[in-house]
Design a protein around this motif. Sequence first.
Motif, PDB file in Angstrom:
ATOM      1  N   LEU A 250      -4.937  -2.007 -11.366  1.00 16.34           N
ATOM      2  CA  LEU A 250      -5.776  -0.852 -10.768  1.00 16.34           C
ATOM      3  C   LEU A 250      -5.030   0.275 -10.104  1.00 16.34           C
ATOM      4  O   LEU A 250      -3.997  -0.127  -9.036  1.00 16.34           O
ATOM      5  CB  LEU A 250      -6.845  -1.458 -10.007  1.00 16.34           C
ATOM      6  CG  LEU A 250      -7.810  -2.618 -10.375  1.00 16.34           C
ATOM      7  CD1 LEU A 250      -8.734  -2.926  -9.529  1.00 16.34           C
ATOM      8  CD2 LEU A 250      -8.282  -1.983 -11.657  1.00 16.34           C
ATOM      9  N   ASN A 251      -5.295   1.314 -10.099  1.00 17.81           N
ATOM     10  CA  ASN A 251      -4.615   2.645  -9.470  1.00 17.81           C
ATOM     11  C   ASN A 251      -5.247   2.662  -8.189  1.00 17.81           C
ATOM     12  O   ASN A 251      -6.299   2.959  -8.044  1.00 17.81           O
ATOM     13  CB  ASN A 251      -5.075   3.941 -10.275  1.00 17.81           C
ATOM     14  CG  ASN A 251      -4.183   5.016  -9.971  1.00 17.81           C
ATOM     15  OD1 ASN A 251      -3.544   4.956  -8.700  1.00 17.81           O
ATOM     16  ND2 ASN A 251      -3.797   5.895 -10.619  1.00 17.81           N
ATOM     17  N   SER A 252      -4.412   2.293  -7.156  1.00 18.10           N
ATOM     18  CA  SER A 252      -4.501   2.605  -5.783  1.00 18.10           C
ATOM     19  C   SER A 252      -5.329   3.932  -5.292  1.00 18.10           C
ATOM     20  O   SER A 252      -5.953   3.879  -4.498  1.00 18.10           O
ATOM     21  CB  SER A 252      -3.550   2.049  -4.894  1.00 18.10           C
ATOM     22  OG  SER A 252      -2.569   2.858  -4.893  1.00 18.10           O
ATOM     23  N   SER A 253      -4.795   4.739  -5.947  1.00 15.12           N
ATOM     24  CA  SER A 253      -5.313   6.187  -5.669  1.00 15.12           C
ATOM     25  C   SER A 253      -7.038   6.218  -6.003  1.00 15.12           C
ATOM     26  O   SER A 253      -7.626   7.102  -5.475  1.00 15.12           O
ATOM     27  CB  SER A 253      -4.594   7.298  -6.446  1.00 15.12           C
ATOM     28  OG  SER A 253      -4.705   7.297  -7.694  1.00 15.12           O
ATOM     29  N   ILE A 254      -7.541   5.512  -6.998  1.00 14.37           N
ATOM     30  CA  ILE A 254      -8.569   5.264  -7.373  1.00 14.37           C
ATOM     31  C   ILE A 254      -9.466   4.227  -6.670  1.00 14.37           C
ATOM     32  O   ILE A 254     -10.572   4.301  -6.185  1.00 14.37           O
ATOM     33  CB  ILE A 254      -8.836   5.161  -8.927  1.00 14.37           C
ATOM     34  CG1 ILE A 254      -8.065   6.356  -9.595  1.00 14.37           C
ATOM     35  CG2 ILE A 254     -10.416   5.000  -9.210  1.00 14.37           C
ATOM     36  CD1 ILE A 254      -8.152   5.932 -11.189  1.00 14.37           C
ATOM     37  N   PHE A 255      -8.791   3.108  -6.630  1.00 14.93           N
ATOM     38  CA  PHE A 255      -9.459   2.009  -6.085  1.00 14.93           C
ATOM     39  C   PHE A 255      -8.797   1.728  -4.842  1.00 14.93           C
ATOM     40  O   PHE A 255      -7.744   0.810  -4.543  1.00 14.93           O
ATOM     41  CB  PHE A 255      -9.182   0.824  -6.880  1.00 14.93           C
ATOM     42  CG  PHE A 255      -9.800   0.681  -8.339  1.00 14.93           C
ATOM     43  CD1 PHE A 255     -10.948   0.236  -8.509  1.00 14.93           C
ATOM     44  CD2 PHE A 255      -9.045   1.456  -9.357  1.00 14.93           C
ATOM     45  CE1 PHE A 255     -11.682   0.681  -9.884  1.00 14.93           C
ATOM     46  CE2 PHE A 255      -9.719   1.567 -10.563  1.00 14.93           C
ATOM     47  CZ  PHE A 255     -10.683   1.262 -10.874  1.00 14.93           C
ATOM     48  N   ASN A 256      -9.364   2.019  -3.528  1.00 15.74           N
ATOM     49  CA  ASN A 256      -8.895   2.126  -2.299  1.00 15.74           C
ATOM     50  C   ASN A 256      -9.047   0.366  -1.852  1.00 15.74           C
ATOM     51  O   ASN A 256      -7.797  -0.112  -1.444  1.00 15.74           O
ATOM     52  CB  ASN A 256      -9.799   2.755  -1.176  1.00 15.74           C
ATOM     53  CG  ASN A 256      -9.190   2.852  -0.010  1.00 15.74           C
ATOM     54  OD1 ASN A 256      -7.831   3.166   0.361  1.00 15.74           O
ATOM     55  ND2 ASN A 256      -9.931   2.355   0.903  1.00 15.74           N
ATOM     56  N   GLN A 257     -10.012  -0.103  -1.742  1.00 14.92           N
ATOM     57  CA  GLN A 257     -10.087  -1.585  -1.635  1.00 14.92           C
ATOM     58  C   GLN A 257     -11.219  -2.251  -2.438  1.00 14.92           C
ATOM     59  O   GLN A 257     -12.194  -2.269  -1.676  1.00 14.92           O
ATOM     60  CB  GLN A 257     -10.329  -1.675  -0.049  1.00 14.92           C
ATOM     61  CG  GLN A 257     -10.198  -3.276   0.530  1.00 14.92           C
ATOM     62  CD  GLN A 257     -10.372  -3.440   1.860  1.00 14.92           C
ATOM     63  OE1 GLN A 257      -9.961  -2.491   2.446  1.00 14.92           O
ATOM     64  NE2 GLN A 257     -10.786  -4.542   2.327  1.00 14.92           N
TER      65      GLN A 257
END
Length: 290
Positions: A250-257
């Motif tokens: 998952l792209n951390s820029s889309i999925f923060n937590q």
Amino acid sequence: MKGFFKKLIICVLPVFILIGFYACKPPKPSFTSPARYDLNHPEKFNMPESLLEISGIAFYKDKSDTVYSIQDEDGRLFRQAWMNKKQQHARFASKGDYEDIAILNETVMVLESKGTLYVFPFTEATQEDIQDIKIFKDILPKGEYESIYADNQTNQVYLLCKNCKDDKKDKSMSGSIFTYNSTKKELIPSGNFSMDLSGMIEKDEILKTGLKASALTRDPHSGEWYILSSVNKVLVVATPDWKVKSVHRLNSSIFNQPEGLAFDDQMNLYISNEGDELSAGNILKFKPKP
């Protein structure tokens, strides 16, 4: 002639340096998606401040007109229309560590991190303070829990362990199944399950310490399991008998937590994310491909 070559080197050398830099630069990580969804292009619904730490989401009879959610610290069940920040809530407990929610037909179940379940009728969800509540303690092996899934057809409840002692040693992930008797308000032990994580660990798709599941749901058509891990930033798809089918970074820029996971009756996939000092909590909606 020497002057010419000197000028040529001065002009050409930076080009070769630049080419070498990009050749040595590691490739950008690829963020894949399950076959029916594009996890890189969501519809985004930012939460109000009260749901900055949104941790679990659910729908009543899979209808997405109202989103039901909880947040980590407050014992409140929130409800709001999609894309409407105005929310209402019903209090079911005092402060704690509440991780996930499931709605089993006419019953709401909230999972606390130690494995305690708070169970109450769905009719109580619109009350200011929930009175008709039953608390189930010590029904699960000792560990940390963040994932619950309720099957409206079988009345079975699946609880997935995030951190259990034997799982790390066995390179596996374990869970428990209960059948809920709504008449007697009883949870009847109905078996256990396990998923082998060794392949993912060997491929460095997840940490050696395990998957650390933060949410669980099931594709209502295929029966495949969708398992979310906030720690590993992955979405795992498994077969109905808990065999790993695919792993999606998952792209951390889309999925923060990423902490919550659900399907609605139109096969839309929803993933909720806790916010932080810089970003609001949110729910991301992914429509199925035609």
